[in-house]
Design a protein around this motif. Structure first.
Motif, PDB file in Angstrom:
ATOM      1  N   LEU A  77     -47.716   4.030 -55.261  1.00 35.48           N
ATOM      2  CA  LEU A  77     -47.711   3.780 -53.825  1.00 35.48           C
ATOM      3  C   LEU A  77     -47.810   5.098 -53.069  1.00 35.48           C
ATOM      4  CD1 LEU A  77     -44.682   1.301 -53.638  1.00 35.48           C
ATOM      5  CD2 LEU A  77     -47.103   0.680 -53.617  1.00 35.48           C
ATOM      6  N   SER A  78     -48.236   5.011 -51.830  1.00 34.08           N
ATOM      7  CA  SER A  78     -48.110   6.168 -50.962  1.00 34.08           C
ATOM      8  C   SER A  78     -46.657   6.272 -50.517  1.00 34.08           C
ATOM      9  CB  SER A  78     -49.016   6.047 -49.742  1.00 34.08           C
ATOM     10  OG  SER A  78     -48.552   4.994 -48.900  1.00 34.08           O
ATOM     11  N   ARG A  79     -46.243   7.463 -50.062  1.00 30.73           N
ATOM     12  CA  ARG A  79     -44.859   7.628 -49.628  1.00 30.73           C
ATOM     13  C   ARG A  79     -44.550   6.701 -48.460  1.00 30.73           C
ATOM     14  NH1 ARG A  79     -43.051  13.456 -47.571  1.00 30.73           N
ATOM     15  NH2 ARG A  79     -44.584  12.854 -45.998  1.00 30.73           N
ATOM     16  N   GLN A  80     -45.509   6.558 -47.524  1.00 30.62           N
ATOM     17  CA  GLN A  80     -45.287   5.690 -46.366  1.00 30.62           C
ATOM     18  C   GLN A  80     -45.121   4.228 -46.791  1.00 30.62           C
ATOM     19  OE1 GLN A  80     -47.655   7.913 -46.691  1.00 30.62           O
ATOM     20  NE2 GLN A  80     -47.183   9.493 -45.152  1.00 30.62           N
ATOM     21  N   ALA A  81     -45.944   3.812 -47.781  1.00 31.32           N
ATOM     22  CA  ALA A  81     -45.853   2.420 -48.251  1.00 31.32           C
ATOM     23  C   ALA A  81     -44.507   2.164 -48.908  1.00 31.32           C
ATOM     24  CB  ALA A  81     -46.984   2.116 -49.230  1.00 31.32           C
ATOM     25  N   LEU A  82     -44.003   3.148 -49.666  1.00 39.57           N
ATOM     26  CA  LEU A  82     -42.697   2.969 -50.300  1.00 39.57           C
ATOM     27  C   LEU A  82     -41.591   2.892 -49.247  1.00 39.57           C
ATOM     28  CD1 LEU A  82     -40.889   2.679 -52.698  1.00 39.57           C
ATOM     29  CD2 LEU A  82     -40.934   5.161 -53.012  1.00 39.57           C
ATOM     30  N   TYR A  83     -41.674   3.726 -48.228  1.00 41.24           N
ATOM     31  CA  TYR A  83     -40.673   3.664 -47.154  1.00 41.24           C
ATOM     32  C   TYR A  83     -40.672   2.273 -46.499  1.00 41.24           C
ATOM     33  CZ  TYR A  83     -39.152   8.552 -46.912  1.00 41.24           C
ATOM     34  OH  TYR A  83     -38.577   9.764 -47.169  1.00 41.24           O
ATOM     35  N   ARG A  84     -41.868   1.720 -46.269  1.00 40.06           N
ATOM     36  CA  ARG A  84     -41.951   0.393 -45.635  1.00 40.06           C
ATOM     37  C   ARG A  84     -41.298  -0.668 -46.509  1.00 40.06           C
ATOM     38  NH1 ARG A  84     -47.176   2.308 -44.144  1.00 40.06           N
ATOM     39  NH2 ARG A  84     -48.133   1.192 -45.893  1.00 40.06           N
ATOM     40  N   ARG A  85     -41.531  -0.596 -47.815  1.00 45.17           N
ATOM     41  CA  ARG A  85     -40.948  -1.596 -48.714  1.00 45.17           C
ATOM     42  C   ARG A  85     -39.441  -1.399 -48.841  1.00 45.17           C
ATOM     43  NH1 ARG A  85     -45.744  -2.333 -53.275  1.00 45.17           N
ATOM     44  NH2 ARG A  85     -47.406  -2.430 -51.728  1.00 45.17           N
ATOM     45  N   MET A  86     -38.994  -0.168 -48.840  1.00 47.87           N
ATOM     46  CA  MET A  86     -37.544   0.081 -48.855  1.00 47.87           C
ATOM     47  C   MET A  86     -36.891  -0.519 -47.616  1.00 47.87           C
ATOM     48  SD  MET A  86     -37.651   4.036 -50.209  1.00 47.87           S
ATOM     49  CE  MET A  86     -35.954   4.366 -49.767  1.00 47.87           C
ATOM     50  N   GLU A  87     -37.548  -0.368 -46.479  1.00 47.39           N
ATOM     51  CA  GLU A  87     -36.993  -0.924 -45.238  1.00 47.39           C
ATOM     52  C   GLU A  87     -36.974  -2.451 -45.295  1.00 47.39           C
ATOM     53  OE1 GLU A  87     -37.822  -0.650 -40.416  1.00 47.39           O
ATOM     54  OE2 GLU A  87     -38.986   0.565 -41.823  1.00 47.39           O
ATOM     55  N   ARG A  88     -38.059  -3.025 -45.819  1.00 46.91           N
ATOM     56  CA  ARG A  88     -38.151  -4.486 -45.904  1.00 46.91           C
ATOM     57  C   ARG A  88     -37.116  -5.060 -46.873  1.00 46.91           C
ATOM     58  NH1 ARG A  88     -43.184  -4.851 -47.226  1.00 46.91           N
ATOM     59  NH2 ARG A  88     -43.000  -5.477 -49.391  1.00 46.91           N
ATOM     60  N   LEU A  89     -36.830  -4.330 -47.957  1.00 42.76           N
ATOM     61  CA  LEU A  89     -35.884  -4.811 -48.969  1.00 42.76           C
ATOM     62  C   LEU A  89     -34.460  -4.279 -48.748  1.00 42.76           C
ATOM     63  CD1 LEU A  89     -38.192  -4.337 -52.093  1.00 42.76           C
ATOM     64  CD2 LEU A  89     -37.584  -6.498 -50.984  1.00 42.76           C
ATOM     65  N   ALA A  90     -34.253  -3.601 -47.601  1.00 44.08           N
ATOM     66  CA  ALA A  90     -32.918  -3.068 -47.243  1.00 44.08           C
ATOM     67  C   ALA A  90     -32.390  -2.102 -48.289  1.00 44.08           C
ATOM     68  CB  ALA A  90     -31.922  -4.220 -47.023  1.00 44.08           C
ATOM     69  N   ILE A  91     -33.279  -1.247 -48.782  1.00 39.18           N
ATOM     70  CA  ILE A  91     -32.873  -0.187 -49.722  1.00 39.18           C
ATOM     71  C   ILE A  91     -32.656   1.079 -48.903  1.00 39.18           C
ATOM     72  CG2 ILE A  91     -33.568   1.197 -51.716  1.00 39.18           C
ATOM     73  CD1 ILE A  91     -35.352  -1.136 -52.568  1.00 39.18           C
ATOM     74  N   ALA A  92     -31.456   1.642 -49.011  1.00 38.65           N
ATOM     75  CA  ALA A  92     -31.127   2.803 -48.211  1.00 38.65           C
ATOM     76  C   ALA A  92     -31.947   4.010 -48.648  1.00 38.65           C
ATOM     77  CB  ALA A  92     -29.640   3.133 -48.321  1.00 38.65           C
ATOM     78  N   ARG A  93     -32.357   4.813 -47.660  1.00 38.68           N
ATOM     79  CA  ARG A  93     -33.046   6.055 -48.002  1.00 38.68           C
ATOM     80  C   ARG A  93     -32.067   7.019 -48.673  1.00 38.68           C
ATOM     81  NH1 ARG A  93     -37.227   7.821 -43.227  1.00 38.68           N
ATOM     82  NH2 ARG A  93     -38.292   5.811 -42.980  1.00 38.68           N
ATOM     83  N   PRO A  94     -32.512   7.751 -49.704  1.00 38.64           N
ATOM     84  CA  PRO A  94     -31.613   8.709 -50.361  1.00 38.64           C
ATOM     85  C   PRO A  94     -31.207   9.804 -49.380  1.00 38.64           C
ATOM     86  CG  PRO A  94     -33.573   8.276 -51.684  1.00 38.64           C
ATOM     87  CD  PRO A  94     -33.820   7.671 -50.357  1.00 38.64           C
TER      88      PRO A  94
END
Length: 443
Positions: A426-443
Motif C-alpha cells: 500500500l501507499s503510506r496514505q492508503a494505509l493511514y486511511r485504512r487505519m482510520e477506518r478500522l480504528a487502529i491508533a497511529r504509532p
C-alpha cells in the motif's frame, strides 16, 4: 562452534541445558539474572538466547522475563530468543511470540524439540548473516562503481549486470574494439555509452549507426560518406559516420547485418584508420574507437560464409555479454520503478506479476509496460491488472489487509508506517486511511 546464551536463575536448569548442547557441539554461556545476561550480550557475540520468564521467587507473572525480552530486542533486534515458560506465563509468552520471540517451550522441555528449534534458528541466523554480508559487499561494490565511474544513469541490482558494468569500466580506457552481444532490448547501447563516458575520448563525439536499419546499398555511404553523384540520389557530398566520429567513438549496432563488401572496408579502417568516400579516390585518416553490438550468432554466420572471420576477431578484442532480463531478475523491480511516472508506485501484486513475466522484449518491453501502466492506472498505486501483461491471471478483487494483518505489519515494522505500508503493498496514505477506518491508533 555456535554459541547459545542461557539466562536462568535455576542453576540445575542452566547446567542441564549446557550439557545437552555440549553433546551436540553447541557452546553455551550461562547467566543467572537478566542483568548478568545483558552484560554478557554486550561483550560476547552469541547466536541465540534461551531465557527464563520468571526470576523472582515471590511472583509468577513473568514480568521480569517480559522486560528482559524487550531489552534484548531493543539492543539486539535480530538475535533469536527462545522462551522457557511455566504454564502460568503461557499467555505472556504468546504475546512475546507476536512481538518477535522465535519460540517458546514449557518446562520441563522436550530435548528433541528444543534441539530442533535451536539448530534451525542457528542455521537460519548463519544463512541470514551470510546473505547480509553478501548484500553489503554487493552494495559496497555498487557504490564504488557509482562513485568511481560515469554510469549514464544505469539502474541495476543483479550481480550479472554488475559484472558486465565492472568489465565495461575496466576496458573503457583501453583503446581496443569492444563487441557487446545479447538479445534485443537488453541495453547494449547503454553499455556502449558507459564505455565512451569513461574512455580517454569521452569528450569526443559518440556516433551511432544501426546496420540493420538501412538497405545494403546505403550502409557503405553511411559509414564512409559519399561524393556527389556517387550513387543515384547523391546530389551533394556527405560525411560518413567514421568522419563524424573522428576523435571519439562509433557504435555499430546489429553489426551482423553489415554486407560482405562493407565488412571488407570496415576491416581496412580498423587495421589502418584509412578509408575512401564512395566516388572518391582521396584517402582519409581518422582516429575512432569502434564498439559494435549484435544479437546474432556471429560464429554461425562465419560458418555460413556471411560474416568475415578476420573482421570478427578485429571487433571482438573484448566481448561483453548481456543476459536477457529474465536471467537477471534482481534488475526487474528497480528498473520498473525507474520507468514509472513520478508519484506512482507498485502494489505487491504488480511486483509479483513483473517477476513472473518472461520478458521476451527485455528492458525495452519493461519500459513500455511501465509507461503504459503509468498512463492508464486509475490511481498512484499500480496493481497487476494495470500492467496489461499477456497470459496473466489477475484476481477479480484484490483483498484488503484486515485489522490483524495491519496490526501485525505495524508491529514487525516497529511502528514505522511507511515500512508497514510497503510490506502490505500500500501507499503510506492508503494505509493511514485504512487505519482510520478500522480504528487502529497511529504509532
Amino acid at each position: 562452534m555456535p554459541t547459545v546464551l542461557i539466562i536462568d536463575d535455576n542453576a540445575a536448569v542452566a547446567v542441564a541445558l549446557e550439557v545437552l548442547f555440549s553433546l551436540h557441539e553447541i557452546d553455551a554461556l550461562r547467566a543467572a539474572s537478566p542483568q548478568e545476561g545483558l552484560a554478557l550480550l554486550a561483550r560476547a557475540p552469541v547466536d541465540l538466547v534461551i531465557q527464563d520468564m520468571n526470576f523472582t521467587a515471590d511472583t509468577t507473572s513473568g514480568a521480569e522475563g517480559i522486560e528482559l525480552f524487550r531489552e534484548i530486542r531493543k539492543c539486539h533486534p535480530d538475535l533469536p530468543v527462545i522462551l522457557l515458560t511455566a504454564w502460568t506465563q503461557l499467555d505472556a509468552a504468546v504475546d512475546l511470540i507476536k512481538a518477535g520471540a522465535a519460540d517458546y517451550l514449557s518446562k520441563p522441555w522436550n530435548d528433541s524439540r528444543l534441539l530442533a528449534s535451536v539448530t534451525n534458528l542457528i542455521e537460519l541466523g548463519q544463512a541470514n548473516r551470510a546473505l547480509a554480508q553478501r548484500l553489503q559487499r554487493e552494495l559496497r561494490q555498487k557504490r564504488e562503481l557509482e562513485q568511481g565511474f560515469d554510469l549514464r544513469g544505469m539502474v541495476w541490482q543483479d550481480p550479472a549486470t554488475e559484472r558486465v558494468l565492472h568489465l565495461a569500466c575496466q576496458v573503457a580506457r583501453a583503446d581496443v574494439p569492444v563487441l557487446i552481444s545479447g538479445p534485443n532490448g537488453t541495453g547494449k547501447e547503454r553499455i556502449a555509452e558507459i564505455i565512451q563516458a569513461n574512455s580517454a575520448v569521452r569528450e569526443g563525439p559518440f556516433v551511432v549507426l544501426n546496420c540493420g536499419a538501412l538497405p545494403a546499398e546505403l550502409i557503405e555511404a553511411e559509414l564512409f560518406g559519399a561524393e556527389a553523384g556517387a550513387y543515384t540520389g547523391a546530389s551533394r557530398a556527405r560525411e560518413g559516420k567514421f568522419e563524424a566520429a573522428d576523435g571519439g567513438t562509433l557504435f555499430l549496432d546489429e553489426i551482423g547485418n553489415l554486407p560482405l563488401a562493407g565488412q571488407m572496408k570496415l576491416l581496412r579502417v580498423l587495421e589502418t584508420g584509412r578509408f575512401d568516400r564512395l566516388g572518391s579516390n582521396r584517402e582519409r585518416q581518422v582516429k575512432v574507437r569502434v564498439i559494435s553490438a549484435t544479437n546474432a550468432d556471429l560464429g554461425a554466420m562465419i560458418r555460413a560464409g556471411t560474416f568475415r572471420e578476420d573482421l570478427f576477431y578485429r571487433l571482438n578484442v573484448i566481448e561483453l555479454r548481456l543476459a536477457p532480463l529474465a536471467a537477471r531478475p534482481a534488475d526487474i523491480l528497480p528498473l520498473a520503478a525507474s520507468f514509472l511516472a513520478k508519484g506512482k508506485s507498485l502494489h505487491a501484486s504488480a511486483q509479483a506479476a513483473l517477476l513472473a513475466h518472461p520478458w521476451p522484449g527485455n528492458v525495452r518491453e519493461l519500459k513500455n509496460v511501465m509507461a503504459r501502466a503509468s498512463l492508464l492506472a486509475s490511481g498512484d498505486l499500480i496493481k497487476a491488472a494495470d500492467l496489461g501483461l499477456p497470459n496473466m491471471t489477475v484476481p477479480s478483487a484484490e483483498p484488503e489487509p484486515d485489522r490483524d494483518a495491519i496490526a501485525q505489519a505495524l508491529a514487525r515494522a516497529g511502528g514505522v508506517v511507511a515500512q508497514a505500508a510497503a510490506e502490505l503493498g500500500l501507499s503510506r496514505q492508503a494505509l493511514y486511511r485504512r487505519m482510520e477506518r478500522l480504528a487502529i491508533a497511529r504509532p
